[in-house]
Motif scaffolding. Structure first.
Motif, PDB file in Angstrom:
ATOM      1  N   LEU A 100       6.550 -19.442  -0.473  1.00  0.00           N
ATOM      2  CA  LEU A 100       7.336 -18.809   0.593  1.00  0.00           C
ATOM      3  C   LEU A 100       8.202 -17.676   0.047  1.00  0.00           C
ATOM      4  O   LEU A 100       8.352 -16.628   0.697  1.00  0.00           O
ATOM      5  N   VAL A 101       8.766 -17.865  -1.128  1.00  0.00           N
ATOM      6  CA  VAL A 101       9.584 -16.813  -1.740  1.00  0.00           C
ATOM      7  C   VAL A 101       8.751 -15.567  -1.995  1.00  0.00           C
ATOM      8  O   VAL A 101       9.178 -14.441  -1.702  1.00  0.00           O
ATOM      9  N   LEU A 102       7.543 -15.737  -2.534  1.00  0.00           N
ATOM     10  CA  LEU A 102       6.686 -14.580  -2.789  1.00  0.00           C
ATOM     11  C   LEU A 102       6.273 -13.897  -1.491  1.00  0.00           C
ATOM     12  O   LEU A 102       6.233 -12.662  -1.414  1.00  0.00           O
ATOM     13  N   ALA A 103       5.981 -14.693  -0.457  1.00  0.00           N
ATOM     14  CA  ALA A 103       5.579 -14.112   0.825  1.00  0.00           C
ATOM     15  C   ALA A 103       6.695 -13.291   1.452  1.00  0.00           C
ATOM     16  O   ALA A 103       6.430 -12.323   2.178  1.00  0.00           O
ATOM     17  N   LEU A 104       7.933 -13.643   1.168  1.00  0.00           N
ATOM     18  CA  LEU A 104       9.068 -12.901   1.725  1.00  0.00           C
ATOM     19  C   LEU A 104       9.567 -11.810   0.779  1.00  0.00           C
ATOM     20  O   LEU A 104      10.019 -10.753   1.231  1.00  0.00           O
ATOM     21  N   ALA A 105       9.506 -12.058  -0.529  1.00  0.00           N
ATOM     22  CA  ALA A 105      10.093 -11.121  -1.488  1.00  0.00           C
ATOM     23  C   ALA A 105       9.238  -9.881  -1.692  1.00  0.00           C
ATOM     24  O   ALA A 105       9.779  -8.777  -1.867  1.00  0.00           O
ATOM     25  N   ILE A 106       7.920 -10.024  -1.673  1.00  0.00           N
ATOM     26  CA  ILE A 106       7.058  -8.863  -1.925  1.00  0.00           C
ATOM     27  C   ILE A 106       7.192  -7.812  -0.825  1.00  0.00           C
ATOM     28  O   ILE A 106       7.384  -6.616  -1.124  1.00  0.00           O
ATOM     29  N   PRO A 107       7.117  -8.150   0.462  1.00  0.00           N
ATOM     30  CA  PRO A 107       7.358  -7.106   1.486  1.00  0.00           C
ATOM     31  C   PRO A 107       8.767  -6.529   1.427  1.00  0.00           C
ATOM     32  O   PRO A 107       8.953  -5.324   1.635  1.00  0.00           O
ATOM     33  N   ALA A 108       9.774  -7.386   1.138  1.00  0.00           N
ATOM     34  CA  ALA A 108      11.131  -6.867   1.032  1.00  0.00           C
ATOM     35  C   ALA A 108      11.261  -5.899  -0.137  1.00  0.00           C
ATOM     36  O   ALA A 108      11.904  -4.843  -0.023  1.00  0.00           O
ATOM     37  N   ALA A 109      10.658  -6.235  -1.262  1.00  0.00           N
ATOM     38  CA  ALA A 109      10.701  -5.338  -2.419  1.00  0.00           C
ATOM     39  C   ALA A 109       9.950  -4.047  -2.148  1.00  0.00           C
ATOM     40  O   ALA A 109      10.341  -2.972  -2.627  1.00  0.00           O
ATOM     41  N   TYR A 110       8.864  -4.128  -1.383  1.00  0.00           N
ATOM     42  CA  TYR A 110       8.121  -2.916  -1.014  1.00  0.00           C
ATOM     43  C   TYR A 110       9.001  -1.984  -0.186  1.00  0.00           C
ATOM     44  O   TYR A 110       9.022  -0.766  -0.394  1.00  0.00           O
ATOM     45  N   ALA A 111       9.751  -2.555   0.750  1.00  0.00           N
ATOM     46  CA  ALA A 111      10.628  -1.737   1.593  1.00  0.00           C
ATOM     47  C   ALA A 111      11.802  -1.172   0.823  1.00  0.00           C
ATOM     48  O   ALA A 111      12.368  -0.139   1.210  1.00  0.00           O
ATOM     49  N   LEU A 112      12.183  -1.804  -0.272  1.00  0.00           N
ATOM     50  CA  LEU A 112      13.340  -1.350  -1.044  1.00  0.00           C
ATOM     51  C   LEU A 112      12.970  -0.461  -2.223  1.00  0.00           C
ATOM     52  O   LEU A 112      13.853   0.117  -2.854  1.00  0.00           O
ATOM     53  N   SER A 113      11.703  -0.338  -2.532  1.00  0.00           N
ATOM     54  CA  SER A 113      11.303   0.451  -3.701  1.00  0.00           C
ATOM     55  C   SER A 113      10.319   1.552  -3.328  1.00  0.00           C
ATOM     56  O   SER A 113      10.605   2.742  -3.498  1.00  0.00           O
ATOM     57  N   ILE A 191      -4.461   8.664   1.774  1.00  0.00           N
ATOM     58  CA  ILE A 191      -5.277   9.797   2.206  1.00  0.00           C
ATOM     59  C   ILE A 191      -6.712   9.360   2.480  1.00  0.00           C
ATOM     60  O   ILE A 191      -7.372   9.846   3.395  1.00  0.00           O
ATOM     61  N   ASP A 192      -7.205   8.400   1.702  1.00  0.00           N
ATOM     62  CA  ASP A 192      -8.559   7.886   1.901  1.00  0.00           C
ATOM     63  C   ASP A 192      -8.654   6.956   3.104  1.00  0.00           C
ATOM     64  O   ASP A 192      -9.738   6.439   3.392  1.00  0.00           O
ATOM     65  N   GLY A 193      -7.522   6.699   3.762  1.00  0.00           N
ATOM     66  CA  GLY A 193      -7.561   5.892   4.974  1.00  0.00           C
ATOM     67  C   GLY A 193      -7.156   4.443   4.793  1.00  0.00           C
ATOM     68  O   GLY A 193      -7.347   3.636   5.714  1.00  0.00           O
ATOM     69  N   ALA A 194      -6.611   4.096   3.662  1.00  0.00           N
ATOM     70  CA  ALA A 194      -6.200   2.716   3.428  1.00  0.00           C
ATOM     71  C   ALA A 194      -4.940   2.398   4.217  1.00  0.00           C
ATOM     72  O   ALA A 194      -3.958   3.150   4.177  1.00  0.00           O
ATOM     73  N   GLY A 195      -4.965   1.294   4.941  1.00  0.00           N
ATOM     74  CA  GLY A 195      -3.796   0.860   5.689  1.00  0.00           C
ATOM     75  C   GLY A 195      -2.849   0.041   4.817  1.00  0.00           C
ATOM     76  O   GLY A 195      -3.062  -0.144   3.611  1.00  0.00           O
ATOM     77  N   LEU A 196      -1.805  -0.467   5.440  1.00  0.00           N
ATOM     78  CA  LEU A 196      -0.798  -1.214   4.692  1.00  0.00           C
ATOM     79  C   LEU A 196      -1.376  -2.495   4.100  1.00  0.00           C
ATOM     80  O   LEU A 196      -1.103  -2.833   2.946  1.00  0.00           O
ATOM     81  N   VAL A 197      -2.191  -3.191   4.877  1.00  0.00           N
ATOM     82  CA  VAL A 197      -2.791  -4.431   4.372  1.00  0.00           C
ATOM     83  C   VAL A 197      -3.722  -4.142   3.197  1.00  0.00           C
ATOM     84  O   VAL A 197      -3.726  -4.862   2.192  1.00  0.00           O
ATOM     85  N   THR A 198      -4.498  -3.077   3.301  1.00  0.00           N
ATOM     86  CA  THR A 198      -5.397  -2.706   2.201  1.00  0.00           C
ATOM     87  C   THR A 198      -4.619  -2.297   0.969  1.00  0.00           C
ATOM     88  O   THR A 198      -5.016  -2.619  -0.169  1.00  0.00           O
ATOM     89  N   LEU A 199      -3.514  -1.575   1.158  1.00  0.00           N
ATOM     90  CA  LEU A 199      -2.682  -1.202   0.018  1.00  0.00           C
ATOM     91  C   LEU A 199      -2.169  -2.431  -0.705  1.00  0.00           C
ATOM     92  O   LEU A 199      -2.194  -2.495  -1.938  1.00  0.00           O
ATOM     93  N   PHE A 200      -1.700  -3.407   0.050  1.00  0.00           N
ATOM     94  CA  PHE A 200      -1.196  -4.629  -0.583  1.00  0.00           C
ATOM     95  C   PHE A 200      -2.323  -5.390  -1.281  1.00  0.00           C
ATOM     96  O   PHE A 200      -2.144  -5.870  -2.405  1.00  0.00           O
ATOM     97  N   ARG A 201      -3.460  -5.511  -0.637  1.00  0.00           N
ATOM     98  CA  ARG A 201      -4.523  -6.378  -1.149  1.00  0.00           C
ATOM     99  C   ARG A 201      -5.256  -5.771  -2.335  1.00  0.00           C
ATOM    100  O   ARG A 201      -5.628  -6.485  -3.270  1.00  0.00           O
ATOM    101  N   LYS A 202      -5.456  -4.453  -2.328  1.00  0.00           N
ATOM    102  CA  LYS A 202      -6.295  -3.837  -3.349  1.00  0.00           C
ATOM    103  C   LYS A 202      -5.526  -3.040  -4.401  1.00  0.00           C
ATOM    104  O   LYS A 202      -6.091  -2.740  -5.461  1.00  0.00           O
ATOM    105  N   ILE A 203      -4.273  -2.680  -4.125  1.00  0.00           N
ATOM    106  CA  ILE A 203      -3.549  -1.823  -5.069  1.00  0.00           C
ATOM    107  C   ILE A 203      -2.252  -2.474  -5.526  1.00  0.00           C
ATOM    108  O   ILE A 203      -2.050  -2.700  -6.726  1.00  0.00           O
ATOM    109  N   ILE A 204      -1.373  -2.778  -4.596  1.00  0.00           N
ATOM    110  CA  ILE A 204      -0.031  -3.225  -4.973  1.00  0.00           C
ATOM    111  C   ILE A 204      -0.065  -4.576  -5.667  1.00  0.00           C
ATOM    112  O   ILE A 204       0.484  -4.740  -6.768  1.00  0.00           O
ATOM    113  N   ILE A 205      -0.707  -5.553  -5.059  1.00  0.00           N
ATOM    114  CA  ILE A 205      -0.723  -6.894  -5.655  1.00  0.00           C
ATOM    115  C   ILE A 205      -1.465  -6.926  -6.988  1.00  0.00           C
ATOM    116  O   ILE A 205      -0.964  -7.517  -7.963  1.00  0.00           O
ATOM    117  N   PRO A 206      -2.665  -6.294  -7.138  1.00  0.00           N
ATOM    118  CA  PRO A 206      -3.296  -6.290  -8.465  1.00  0.00           C
ATOM    119  C   PRO A 206      -2.469  -5.592  -9.536  1.00  0.00           C
ATOM    120  O   PRO A 206      -2.389  -6.061 -10.672  1.00  0.00           O
TER     121      PRO A 206
END
Length: 291
Positions: A100-113, A191-206
């Motif tokens: 639960l902490v990770l599910a809440l902290a990662i979006p919050a950290a994204y908004a703050l960084s 620019i390639d059309g990646a949405g927020l979910v794709t950014l998290f799943r394929k770029i930010i989290i890895p």
């Protein structure tokens, strides 16, 4: 004829041996500090394999015979008190709260960084200010609220408390990790059309996987070792492993070998998790440390 001007030798060039000696001394000091902090743990592990009579000697005997009586007592061979319910409660509360902490902290950290909100520094200070209140100061209000809601002696209450306790430090850690992700990569993906979910799943989290591993392990350790709230807010059904350890300190005396065996057994899940994520933990703790 052209003449070349040689650079003047620096102080480090004049004294290469001094730099090597300093490095050797720093390495030796690090080894001494490591051994100093490891000795109590080694003594605890060794004492857990001794009998109560040998464990009570001062100084402890290194040549005493080894036995598994302490671990048999911990697992209830003579008393019948099994540690498994408390271990399961600790694992359930720690794992669920960490997720639960990770599910809440990662979006919050994204908004703050990466996508900073207005006055993000004030938001970070607010998260930090929640850790300034001593835990014991909020114990009575939490007890009364839990009593009115019927959550006493319930693992769900521990999950809620551990999530709220670990969320501020997780946001702080994850913000520093996500701030190291190059914005150019995110902009190119957008620019390639990646949405927020794709950014998290394929770029930010890895890319932030080492930081996520470090944050999750620290939150898991804090939850696993927490004792104050678990001692007061649980009774029989939801007792955790740190609270179960206190049952070995009775009015009959302190059974040192049993306590050491119980402490080693309770520490094993955290040690196993640390060794399993060792490489990610080292990368995560060093990520963002030096700009």
């Amino acid at each position: 004829m052209s003449t070349s001007v040689l650079p003047k030798p620096t102080r480090a060039d004049r004294r290469p041996g001094r730099s090597r000696r300093n490095s050797a001394l720093l390495g030796l000091a690090a080894w001494v500090a490591g051994v100093f902090f490891f000795l109590p743990i080694a003594w605890m592990v060794l004492t857990s394999f001794h009998s109560e009579q040998d464990a009570a000697t001062n100084p402890p005997s290194l040549s005493a015979s080894l036995t598994l009586d302490g671990y048999r007592e911990f697992f209830g061979s003579s008393t019948g008190a099994s540690p498994w319910p408390s271990l399961i409660n600790s694992a359930s509360a720690s794992v669920v709260s960490t997720l639960l902490v990770l599910a809440l902290a990662i979006p919050a950290a994204y908004a703050l960084s990466i996508r900073p909100v207005r006055k993000w520094s004030d938001v970070m200070f607010f998260f930090l200010s929640t850790k300034m209140l001593p835990a014991v100061a909020g114990l009575l209000p939490i007890y009364l609220v839990a009593q009115n809601l019927g959550l006493l002696d319930n693992v769900l209450l521990l999950v809620i408390l551990y999530t709220s306790m670990n969320l501020p430090i997780a946001v702080w850690m994850m913000r520093s990790f996500l701030a190291e992700i190059p914005t150019a990569v995110l902009e190119a993906a957008a620019i390639d059309g990646a949405g927020l979910v794709t950014l998290f799943r394929k770029i930010i989290i890895p890319m932030a996987a080492p930081g996520i591993a470090a944050t999750s392990l620290i939150c898991f350790i804090f939850s696993w070792n927490e004792m104050l709230f678990a001692r007061v807010l649980t009774g029989v059904r939801s007792i955790t492993s740190p609270v179960f350890l206190t049952s070995f300190v009775t009015s009959q005396g302190l059974f040192l070998a049993k306590v050491c065996a119980a402490a080693v057994a309770v520490s094993l899940p955290v040690l196993i998790a640390g060794f399993a994520a060792q490489d990610k933990l080292v990368q995560g703790l060093s990520l963002g440390a030096v700009k």
